[in-house]
Design a protein around this motif. Structure first.
Motif, PDB file in Angstrom:
ATOM      1  N   ASN A 188      47.551  36.150  43.672  1.00 35.54           N
ATOM      2  CA  ASN A 188      46.681  36.331  44.763  1.00 35.54           C
ATOM      3  C   ASN A 188      47.539  37.379  45.811  1.00 35.54           C
ATOM      4  O   ASN A 188      46.933  38.174  46.720  1.00 35.54           O
ATOM      5  CB  ASN A 188      46.771  35.128  45.804  1.00 35.54           C
ATOM      6  CG  ASN A 188      45.481  34.397  45.515  1.00 35.54           C
ATOM      7  OD1 ASN A 188      44.112  34.924  45.501  1.00 35.54           O
ATOM      8  ND2 ASN A 188      45.433  33.036  45.283  1.00 35.54           N
ATOM      9  N   ARG A 237      47.746  44.821  50.075  1.00 33.88           N
ATOM     10  CA  ARG A 237      47.784  43.527  50.920  1.00 33.88           C
ATOM     11  C   ARG A 237      49.341  43.765  50.923  1.00 33.88           C
ATOM     12  O   ARG A 237      50.160  43.662  50.018  1.00 33.88           O
ATOM     13  CB  ARG A 237      47.335  42.359  50.650  1.00 33.88           C
ATOM     14  CG  ARG A 237      47.821  41.140  51.327  1.00 33.88           C
ATOM     15  CD  ARG A 237      47.107  39.881  50.867  1.00 33.88           C
ATOM     16  NE  ARG A 237      47.489  38.886  51.651  1.00 33.88           N
ATOM     17  CZ  ARG A 237      47.343  37.627  51.380  1.00 33.88           C
ATOM     18  NH1 ARG A 237      46.733  37.190  50.298  1.00 33.88           N
ATOM     19  NH2 ARG A 237      47.546  36.507  52.449  1.00 33.88           N
ATOM     20  N   GLN A 274      54.116  40.287  47.538  1.00 35.82           N
ATOM     21  CA  GLN A 274      53.258  41.209  47.012  1.00 35.82           C
ATOM     22  C   GLN A 274      54.240  42.356  46.728  1.00 35.82           C
ATOM     23  O   GLN A 274      54.040  42.881  45.494  1.00 35.82           O
ATOM     24  CB  GLN A 274      52.275  41.908  48.232  1.00 35.82           C
ATOM     25  CG  GLN A 274      51.047  40.996  48.552  1.00 35.82           C
ATOM     26  CD  GLN A 274      51.448  39.756  49.632  1.00 35.82           C
ATOM     27  OE1 GLN A 274      52.569  39.766  49.938  1.00 35.82           O
ATOM     28  NE2 GLN A 274      50.299  39.063  50.184  1.00 35.82           N
ATOM     29  N   PRO A 294      43.207  39.778  43.946  1.00 40.85           N
ATOM     30  CA  PRO A 294      41.957  39.711  44.814  1.00 40.85           C
ATOM     31  C   PRO A 294      41.586  41.180  45.393  1.00 40.85           C
ATOM     32  O   PRO A 294      42.731  42.172  45.291  1.00 40.85           O
ATOM     33  CB  PRO A 294      42.326  38.998  46.051  1.00 40.85           C
ATOM     34  CG  PRO A 294      43.257  37.805  45.576  1.00 40.85           C
ATOM     35  CD  PRO A 294      44.017  38.848  44.394  1.00 40.85           C
ATOM     36  N   ARG A 295      40.634  41.602  45.676  1.00 42.67           N
ATOM     37  CA  ARG A 295      40.313  42.764  46.383  1.00 42.67           C
ATOM     38  C   ARG A 295      40.695  42.949  47.617  1.00 42.67           C
ATOM     39  O   ARG A 295      41.155  41.795  48.578  1.00 42.67           O
ATOM     40  CB  ARG A 295      38.773  43.052  46.585  1.00 42.67           C
ATOM     41  CG  ARG A 295      37.561  43.040  45.245  1.00 42.67           C
ATOM     42  CD  ARG A 295      36.540  43.512  45.565  1.00 42.67           C
ATOM     43  NE  ARG A 295      36.262  44.603  46.214  1.00 42.67           N
ATOM     44  CZ  ARG A 295      36.604  45.973  45.325  1.00 42.67           C
ATOM     45  NH1 ARG A 295      36.963  46.096  44.090  1.00 42.67           N
ATOM     46  NH2 ARG A 295      36.665  47.060  46.059  1.00 42.67           N
ATOM     47  N   TRP A 296      41.165  44.055  48.158  1.00 40.30           N
ATOM     48  CA  TRP A 296      41.759  44.374  49.441  1.00 40.30           C
ATOM     49  C   TRP A 296      41.437  45.712  49.995  1.00 40.30           C
ATOM     50  O   TRP A 296      41.060  46.595  49.136  1.00 40.30           O
ATOM     51  CB  TRP A 296      43.275  44.073  49.223  1.00 40.30           C
ATOM     52  CG  TRP A 296      44.075  43.822  50.710  1.00 40.30           C
ATOM     53  CD1 TRP A 296      44.586  44.752  51.400  1.00 40.30           C
ATOM     54  CD2 TRP A 296      44.076  42.656  51.448  1.00 40.30           C
ATOM     55  NE1 TRP A 296      45.248  43.949  52.821  1.00 40.30           N
ATOM     56  CE2 TRP A 296      44.829  42.872  52.746  1.00 40.30           C
ATOM     57  CE3 TRP A 296      43.577  41.131  51.306  1.00 40.30           C
ATOM     58  CZ2 TRP A 296      44.739  41.550  53.432  1.00 40.30           C
ATOM     59  CZ3 TRP A 296      43.579  40.167  52.108  1.00 40.30           C
ATOM     60  CH2 TRP A 296      44.232  40.326  53.205  1.00 40.30           C
ATOM     61  N   LYS A 297      41.274  45.942  51.098  1.00 36.15           N
ATOM     62  CA  LYS A 297      41.168  47.201  51.504  1.00 36.15           C
ATOM     63  C   LYS A 297      41.856  48.179  51.034  1.00 36.15           C
ATOM     64  O   LYS A 297      43.352  48.242  51.242  1.00 36.15           O
ATOM     65  CB  LYS A 297      41.043  47.220  53.364  1.00 36.15           C
ATOM     66  CG  LYS A 297      40.750  48.553  53.843  1.00 36.15           C
ATOM     67  CD  LYS A 297      41.048  48.415  55.386  1.00 36.15           C
ATOM     68  CE  LYS A 297      40.286  49.832  55.888  1.00 36.15           C
ATOM     69  NZ  LYS A 297      40.543  49.935  57.423  1.00 36.15           N
ATOM     70  N   CYS A 356      42.215  49.226  48.038  1.00 35.34           N
ATOM     71  CA  CYS A 356      42.781  48.533  46.830  1.00 35.34           C
ATOM     72  C   CYS A 356      42.229  49.899  45.368  1.00 35.34           C
ATOM     73  O   CYS A 356      42.954  49.894  44.614  1.00 35.34           O
ATOM     74  CB  CYS A 356      42.529  47.371  46.228  1.00 35.34           C
ATOM     75  SG  CYS A 356      40.620  47.092  45.848  1.00 35.34           S
ATOM     76  N   ARG A 401      40.082  43.637  39.684  1.00 33.39           N
ATOM     77  CA  ARG A 401      40.128  42.973  41.005  1.00 33.39           C
ATOM     78  C   ARG A 401      39.117  41.885  41.003  1.00 33.39           C
ATOM     79  O   ARG A 401      38.008  42.016  40.511  1.00 33.39           O
ATOM     80  CB  ARG A 401      39.692  44.146  41.979  1.00 33.39           C
ATOM     81  CG  ARG A 401      40.916  44.958  42.242  1.00 33.39           C
ATOM     82  CD  ARG A 401      41.951  44.278  43.078  1.00 33.39           C
ATOM     83  NE  ARG A 401      43.135  45.321  43.232  1.00 33.39           N
ATOM     84  CZ  ARG A 401      44.090  45.079  44.202  1.00 33.39           C
ATOM     85  NH1 ARG A 401      44.233  43.933  44.548  1.00 33.39           N
ATOM     86  NH2 ARG A 401      45.300  46.095  43.942  1.00 33.39           N
ATOM     87  N   SER A 422      36.343  38.857  45.625  1.00 33.21           N
ATOM     88  CA  SER A 422      36.933  38.373  46.912  1.00 33.21           C
ATOM     89  C   SER A 422      38.208  38.604  47.276  1.00 33.21           C
ATOM     90  O   SER A 422      39.006  38.985  46.455  1.00 33.21           O
ATOM     91  CB  SER A 422      36.219  36.953  47.276  1.00 33.21           C
ATOM     92  OG  SER A 422      37.234  36.060  46.649  1.00 33.21           O
ATOM     93  N   SER A 423      38.656  38.341  48.632  1.00 32.69           N
ATOM     94  CA  SER A 423      39.924  38.507  48.835  1.00 32.69           C
ATOM     95  C   SER A 423      40.851  37.402  48.677  1.00 32.69           C
ATOM     96  O   SER A 423      42.128  37.496  49.109  1.00 32.69           O
ATOM     97  CB  SER A 423      40.108  38.922  50.465  1.00 32.69           C
ATOM     98  OG  SER A 423      39.560  37.999  51.279  1.00 32.69           O
ATOM     99  N   LEU A 424      40.264  36.279  47.982  1.00 29.27           N
ATOM    100  CA  LEU A 424      41.176  35.262  47.848  1.00 29.27           C
ATOM    101  C   LEU A 424      40.736  34.400  46.433  1.00 29.27           C
ATOM    102  O   LEU A 424      39.444  34.380  46.140  1.00 29.27           O
ATOM    103  CB  LEU A 424      40.895  33.958  48.966  1.00 29.27           C
ATOM    104  CG  LEU A 424      41.660  32.746  48.677  1.00 29.27           C
ATOM    105  CD1 LEU A 424      43.255  33.032  48.632  1.00 29.27           C
ATOM    106  CD2 LEU A 424      41.280  31.826  49.800  1.00 29.27           C
TER     107      LEU A 424
END
Length: 369
Positions: A10, A15, A20, A40-43, A45, A58, A61-63
Motif C-alpha cells: 500500500n 504517495r 513509501q 494503489p493508484r495515487w495522484k 503515479c 496499479r 483505487s488508492s487503498l
C-alpha cells in the motif's frame, strides 16, 4: 533466468512518507526488470511509474485491503517459485496463503511502527500472529519493534532490515546556503525539523519550546519543513506567540530538495511522542538518520523505536518529547555550544556511513530474497 520478485504494498510513491521511500529504495536497488510492484493508484503515479526501471501495476483505487479482488490481482502477478515481498505485513500479509497457493516459493514481510502497535492489543495481536504464520521471513526495524513483534511472530522468522540513507544526497554542503538565502535566514542559528506535520511528530512541542530557546539564543530560527494537517494550527500559534519572525513553515517540498533543507540547519529536532496509550508510536525515524548523514546533531523524542536511530550523547540527544522544557534545554545546549554540536554531527555522519548506507541495506535485502 532469475524470477521476478513481486512487491505487494500500500506504501509506494508518489504517495509521500517514510515507508513509501523505504519500499521504493529497496525496489530501486534490485537489478532492472527483476521486480514488479503492485500498489494503489495515487495522484501523479503515471509519470512516476514511467520513470522506474521495473513494472508497476496499479490497483484501481488508492487503498488495497486483503480482499478477494486484491488477492486475485496479486495472484495473477506471481511467477511460479518467485518471492513475494509485502511492503508492510499488516494488513496485506493476510493474502500470503492465497499467493502461496498461486505459486509463491518464498514470502518476506516488512514491518514498521504500526505492526509493533498491533502487537499490543489482543485482537490485533492474533491477526498479526496469523499474518506472521504465512511468512518465511518477517523483518523489524530495531530493538523496540523486535521486542513488540516477537509477541506474535516466532523469533526464528525475525530478521532486522531498516531503511538506508543515500549518503551522496544527504551530506554536508548539500545546498543549505541556497535555502538560507531563499528564506532570508542569513547566518542565524537554525533548528530544522523535516517531517509530516502531525501530532506524533512534535512540531507543536517545538513551538512551545521556542520562546525558551530565544531567551538563551536570540535570533535563532525554527524551520519546519513538511506538510500536513497541523500546518495552519502551527502558523496561527506562531503568530499568537509573536514568533512569526523566528518560525518558518515551508509546507511540503520536493523529495530531491530535502537534503538542502536539512543542510540549512545547525541542529535537527523532531521530538516525537507516543500517543493513545502507546498505539501511535515512532517505528524508527529515518529523518534522524538523514539528518545525521547531513552532519547535524539531532534531538529526538523517546517514542517507540526513535532511540534506535540516535546514539544518545554521541550523535544527538534523546529527550521526553512531551516536555517542551526538556526539548528547549537540549536545543539550547547544542545551539550554545557549536563545537559540541559539530562533533556530534561528525560522529553521526561516520555512523551512517558505517551502518546505514543504502548499499548495505540492499545487500541484506538481496540475501532475504
Amino acid at each position: 533466468m532469475t524470477k521476478r520478485t513481486l512487491i505487494v504494498t500500500n506504501d509506494f510513491p508518489p504517495r509521500p512518507g517514510g515507508i513509501q521511500a523505504f519500499v521504493h529504495g529497496l525496489a530501486s536497488r534490485r537489478p532492472p526488470g527483476s521486480v514488479v510492484v503492485y500498489a494503489p493508484r495515487w495522484k501523479g503515479c503515471e509519470d512516476f511509474d514511467a520513470r522506474q526501471p521495473y513494472e508497476v501495476v496499479r490497483h484501481p483505487s488508492s487503498l488495497m485491503l486483503p480482499t478477494r479482488s486484491v488477492a486475485r490481482r496479486a495472484a495473477a502477478l506471481v511467477e511460479d517459485g518467485a518471492t513475494v515481498v509485502f511492503g508492510a505485513a499488516a494488513p496485506l500479509g493476510l493474502l500470503a496463503p492465497a499467493l502461496r497457493a498461486a505459486g509463491a516459493g518464498r514470502i518476506v514481510m516488512l514491518t514498521h511502527g504500526h505492526e509493533a502497535s498491533w502487537a499490543r492489543l489482543p485482537g490485533a495481536r492474533a491477526l498479526l500472529r496469523r499474518i506472521g504464520a504465512g511468512a518465511d521471513v518477517v523483518t523489524y526495524l530495531g530493538g523496540y519493534t523486535r521486542r513488540r513483534i516477537a509477541r506474535a511472530v516466532p523469533a526464528s522468522r525475525l530478521v532486522r532490515l531498516a531503511p538506508g540513507v543515500d549518503t551522496d544526497a544527504f551530506r554536508p554542503g548539500a545546498g543549505g546556503d541556497r535555502v538560507r538565502a531563499s528564506l532570508g535566514l542569513g547566518d542565524r542559528p537554525v533548528v530544522v525539523c523535516v517531517s509530516r506535520l502531525v501530532p506524533r511528530k512534535g512540531q507543536d512541542v517545538l513551538l512551545r519550546a521556542w520562546p525558551l530557546v530565544l531567551r538563551r539564543v536570540p535570533g535563532a530560527v525554527l524551520l519546519l519543513v513538511g506538510g500536513g494537517p497541523l500546518r495552519r494550527s502551527l502558523e496561527r500559534g506562531a503568530a499568537r506567540a509573536g514568533l512569526r519572525g523566528s518560525v518558518v513553515v515551508t509546507g511540503s517540498v520536493p523529495w530531491a530538495s530535502l537534503p538542502a533543507y536539512y543542510d540549512a540547519g545547525d541542529v535537527f529536532a523532531m521530538p516525537c511522542r507516543s500517543r493513545f496509550g502507546g498505539l501511535d508510536v515512532e517505528g524508527l525515524g529515518i529523518v534522524y538518520l538523514e539528518a545525521s548523514a547531513t552532519g547535524l546533531p539531532v534531538v529526538a523524542g523517546s517514542s517507540g523505536g526513535a532511540p534506535d536511530a540516535v546514539r544518545h550523547g554521541e550523535t544527538g540527544l534523546v529527550v521526553d518529547g512531551t516536555s517542551h522544557t526538556a526539548v528547549a534545554g537540549a536545543l539550547c545546549d547544542l545551539l550554545a555550544d557549536p563545537a559540541r554540536a559539530r562533533a556530534m554531527g561528525e560522529r553521526g555522519r561516520a555512523w551512517i556511513e558505517e551502518e546505514w548506507r543504502w548499499d548495505l541495506v540492499a545487500a541484506r535485502f538481496a540475501a532475504l530474497l
